[in-house]
Design a protein around this motif. Sequence first.
Motif, PDB file in Angstrom:
ATOM      1  N   GLN A   1       7.141   2.847   3.961  1.00  0.00           N
ATOM      2  CA  GLN A   1       8.120   1.879   3.660  1.00  0.00           C
ATOM      3  C   GLN A   1       9.153   1.637   4.657  1.00  0.00           C
ATOM      4  N   LEU A   2       9.568   0.437   5.166  1.00  0.00           N
ATOM      5  CA  LEU A   2      10.456   0.012   6.109  1.00  0.00           C
ATOM      6  C   LEU A   2      11.885  -0.302   5.320  1.00  0.00           C
ATOM      7  N   PRO A   3      12.923  -0.134   5.612  1.00  0.00           N
ATOM      8  CA  PRO A   3      14.355  -0.609   4.982  1.00  0.00           C
ATOM      9  C   PRO A   3      14.676  -1.810   5.120  1.00  0.00           C
ATOM     10  N   TRP A   4      13.797  -2.861   5.449  1.00  0.00           N
ATOM     11  CA  TRP A   4      14.380  -4.142   5.520  1.00  0.00           C
ATOM     12  C   TRP A   4      13.175  -5.005   5.089  1.00  0.00           C
ATOM     13  N   ARG A   5      13.541  -5.868   4.265  1.00  0.00           N
ATOM     14  CA  ARG A   5      12.817  -6.886   3.640  1.00  0.00           C
ATOM     15  C   ARG A   5      11.594  -6.489   2.965  1.00  0.00           C
ATOM     16  N   ALA A   6      11.571  -5.244   2.229  1.00  0.00           N
ATOM     17  CA  ALA A   6      10.363  -4.667   1.508  1.00  0.00           C
ATOM     18  C   ALA A   6       9.300  -4.609   2.346  1.00  0.00           C
ATOM     19  N   ALA A   7       9.474  -4.177   3.731  1.00  0.00           N
ATOM     20  CA  ALA A   7       8.306  -4.272   4.754  1.00  0.00           C
ATOM     21  C   ALA A   7       7.682  -2.791   4.627  1.00  0.00           C
ATOM     22  N   SER A   8       6.451  -2.874   4.953  1.00  0.00           N
ATOM     23  CA  SER A   8       5.570  -1.646   5.293  1.00  0.00           C
ATOM     24  C   SER A   8       4.832  -1.642   6.250  1.00  0.00           C
ATOM     25  N   PHE A   9       4.445  -0.490   6.829  1.00  0.00           N
ATOM     26  CA  PHE A   9       3.711  -0.109   8.020  1.00  0.00           C
ATOM     27  C   PHE A   9       2.659   0.684   7.555  1.00  0.00           C
ATOM     28  N   ARG A  10       1.273   0.337   7.907  1.00  0.00           N
ATOM     29  CA  ARG A  10      -0.086   1.144   7.542  1.00  0.00           C
ATOM     30  C   ARG A  10      -0.835   1.202   8.766  1.00  0.00           C
ATOM     31  N   ILE A  11      -1.709   2.511   8.917  1.00  0.00           N
ATOM     32  CA  ILE A  11      -2.475   2.748   9.820  1.00  0.00           C
ATOM     33  C   ILE A  11      -3.776   3.460   9.213  1.00  0.00           C
ATOM     34  N   ASN A  12      -5.091   3.021   9.350  1.00  0.00           N
ATOM     35  CA  ASN A  12      -6.264   3.643   8.754  1.00  0.00           C
ATOM     36  C   ASN A  12      -7.332   3.924   9.823  1.00  0.00           C
ATOM     37  N   ALA A  13      -8.023   4.891   9.691  1.00  0.00           N
ATOM     38  CA  ALA A  13      -9.106   5.315  10.617  1.00  0.00           C
ATOM     39  C   ALA A  13     -10.039   5.955   9.805  1.00  0.00           C
ATOM     40  N   PHE A  14     -11.317   5.780  10.238  1.00  0.00           N
ATOM     41  CA  PHE A  14     -12.527   6.701   9.749  1.00  0.00           C
ATOM     42  C   PHE A  14     -13.601   6.856  10.734  1.00  0.00           C
ATOM     43  N   HIS A  15     -14.397   7.611  10.574  1.00  0.00           N
ATOM     44  CA  HIS A  15     -15.462   8.161  11.483  1.00  0.00           C
ATOM     45  C   HIS A  15     -16.556   9.045  10.589  1.00  0.00           C
ATOM     46  N   ASP A  16     -17.867   8.302  10.670  1.00  0.00           N
ATOM     47  CA  ASP A  16     -18.930   8.913  10.146  1.00  0.00           C
ATOM     48  C   ASP A  16     -19.621   9.930  11.032  1.00  0.00           C
TER      49      ASP A  16
END
Length: 809
Positions: free
Chosen positions: A522-537
């Motif tokens: 969660q970022l401190p401005w404008r209720a912003a958020s950052f996300r990162i996802n990764a997967f490997h079979d």
Amino acid sequence: MRSWPHITAVAIALCLVTWTSVMDLGAQTRDDEGQSATGPVPGDVGAQYDPNADEALYLLVSINGRDTGLVAEFALPLQSRRMMAQREELQGIGIAAPRDLGQTVFLDQIPGLSFVYDVPSQTLSITARDAALVPVEISAVPQRDLPQAQAGFGVVLNYRVTANLGDDIFDDGFRAETAFASLDLRAFTPLGVFTTTGTVSSRIDDPGDAAFQRHDTSFTIFSPGRMVTVTAGDFTTAGPTWARPVRLGGIQIRRDFSLRDDVVTSPMLSYSGSPAVPSSIDVYVDNVRAYSGAVASGPFNLSNVPMITSAGEAVFVLRDAAGNEQTTVVPFFATQNLLARGMLDFSFEAGRMRLPYGDGRSAYGDGNAVALSLRYGVSNRLTVETRAEALGALRMVGVGFHAVLFNQAEVSLAGGQSVNGQDSGSFGFGALRTEVGGVGVRLSTRRTFGTFQDLASVTWEERAAASDPATVVPSFGAITALDAVTLSIPVFGAGSSLGLSLINSERSDLTNTIVSASYSRQLPWRAASFRINAFHDIAGDGGFGASMGLSMALGGSAHASAGLQRDRYGRVDTVAGLSRSADRRAGSYGYRVNLSGQNTSLGATYQTGFGRADLALRNGDAGGSASATFDGALVLAGGGLFASNRIQDGFAVVDLGIAGVPVSLNNRAVARTGASGRALVPDLRSYRLNRVSIDPLALPLDASLGATAIDVVPARWSGVALDFGGQSEAGALVVLRDASGVFLAPGAEVRLAGSSTAFTLGYDGEVWITGLGAHNHITAQTAGRTCTAAFAYAQVADEQVYIDGVECR
């Protein structure tokens, strides 16, 4: 008449008898040490009350100096003069007698208890240790009577209609081609609800070619008092988490906890204490107050305190009037699969297997299937469960349990066996959920051995046998192993988390082992958020994918996002979006814009008082397409036909008799009466108290109502008709004067000819009179005289009629 000496002698005799009784019973009173050291008198256990030899007493009881306000029945044998009572009677006033004393208990045999019987006042003063007192039970969940549900007759049709406006609008323009409708029809009665769902598809230019596909049809009876739902028709089986659900056509009888919100079904926090004086108690769960109340002196049990978080510490604070505090810290672990002690959950199903209807048929399998599930809360730390299934030669039985270990983890274990002719097999299931150092850990595994079969596997076999081979999705075999490991790790302070997971799926000819990771902050401005996802079979096709993105609120209900993603086949794309969501209020609107390197989509939503309209435009490699959707409901109930938003649960039809008046649900304006003076109010909660009201200030001046608010409890999926008794009132403010032009004195009683209602005269000769006609005659009764008057009346819409100069003679 008796002489005074005789009366005096009798009075003295009574005083002596009374004093002797008090002294005799006082002699039975022993101090706490003597009582705890002395056991029951031999031969006295289980003594029975003899109405011919024992004196029955009904005494007002006080315990430890506190007046209970209760009158209990005691017995005083004439020979032994030892006070006794029935065990149930003692239990009712808060005294706990040892079980080995039998059903009829001598009070002097109860350890830790002494008493004084006062004959003149007919009271019994008891002094008792905590061990001799029944703890007061206190629930943090308010206990209330089950409201009586109301249900009438009516029909509801929820619909969602989508029209395809063209598959290549840039070359061919907008052109309606096909239409598709999803339908949910229900007819409700006081007995139960009949429902059927299905879809209709048709070409716009050839409506005669429309095809209807039925999905599910059933008749359901709800019993909130027993928390039981009975369904005859199509349904999905219920059972433990390790049992696979299937769809049947037949009958289902199951426990339904959703019918009641006042019943605690899961283990919750509890605490026992015994303050010496009346005190207050506060409960803090992770520094958040979860409960506050008052307790009397003596032992008590506080139960059903909600757990705000999944694990942590609860602090119980007892505070007396002098400010003295007693603090107790209790660790807790919130469970997800356990039942509260003594709770029973069950489901019984019998019928034929419902085959998938994706191929356009509504077929059922051969043979009758039977399934039974039972779950029981042995304690707040242990729940046991079982599942049995049968179909033809198939027999499957499984047993399992859920337990809490050391307030730190929830463990689930289950196993079962199946036999189907010459084939047999078994399965095992295990799960662990815990939190270690703030890290959430979830482990689960389900494995089959041999040729394990259940109703779900038989369904797939029957579906494959009954379907066209060209339409059957290729099967990779039944899953023989499914393992999952998930870690949730808080990192970099509050508002950030790291998730790691591993999922392993094994079939007879295919294995997939997927490792994935995710990070969000969660970022401190404008209720912003950052996300990162990764997967490997790592064990399957070796596919790898990843994505990252940023999202933020733009104020109100608007939202923006942007990101970068790579799919398992190596294609990389950028994405961006802008959206605003519409709520249920009429006039609300929303929009959405989604941009990527592969396609673009635009959409707009508008909420009306009778449904929601949506327009979608898409542009991709295949060209531009468009569709329009309208979602709403038609309701036939309460003497009218209404167009409404989708009806999810209960609703009310309000008959106000006056058009254009706002109607509120739980103090929130949700509808407005139409030309007929009626309005449909959706979103009522079934088997819960809902308040439907109107604002009297919004009524016309000439309107009258029988009520301005009505509390209603609708049944599940049903509607209720509410008559507020509204009507235009033939009334006027009349000014009465005498022959000399002076106002009649206040307080005079005024009556209208032909009416039994009395109206009271106010100041300045004014009186409000209702029930008027074109020509009216009234009589006014004052303190000194009676007079009569006549006047004409003509109603004026939306105005208060004022009639001055009426002379009363």
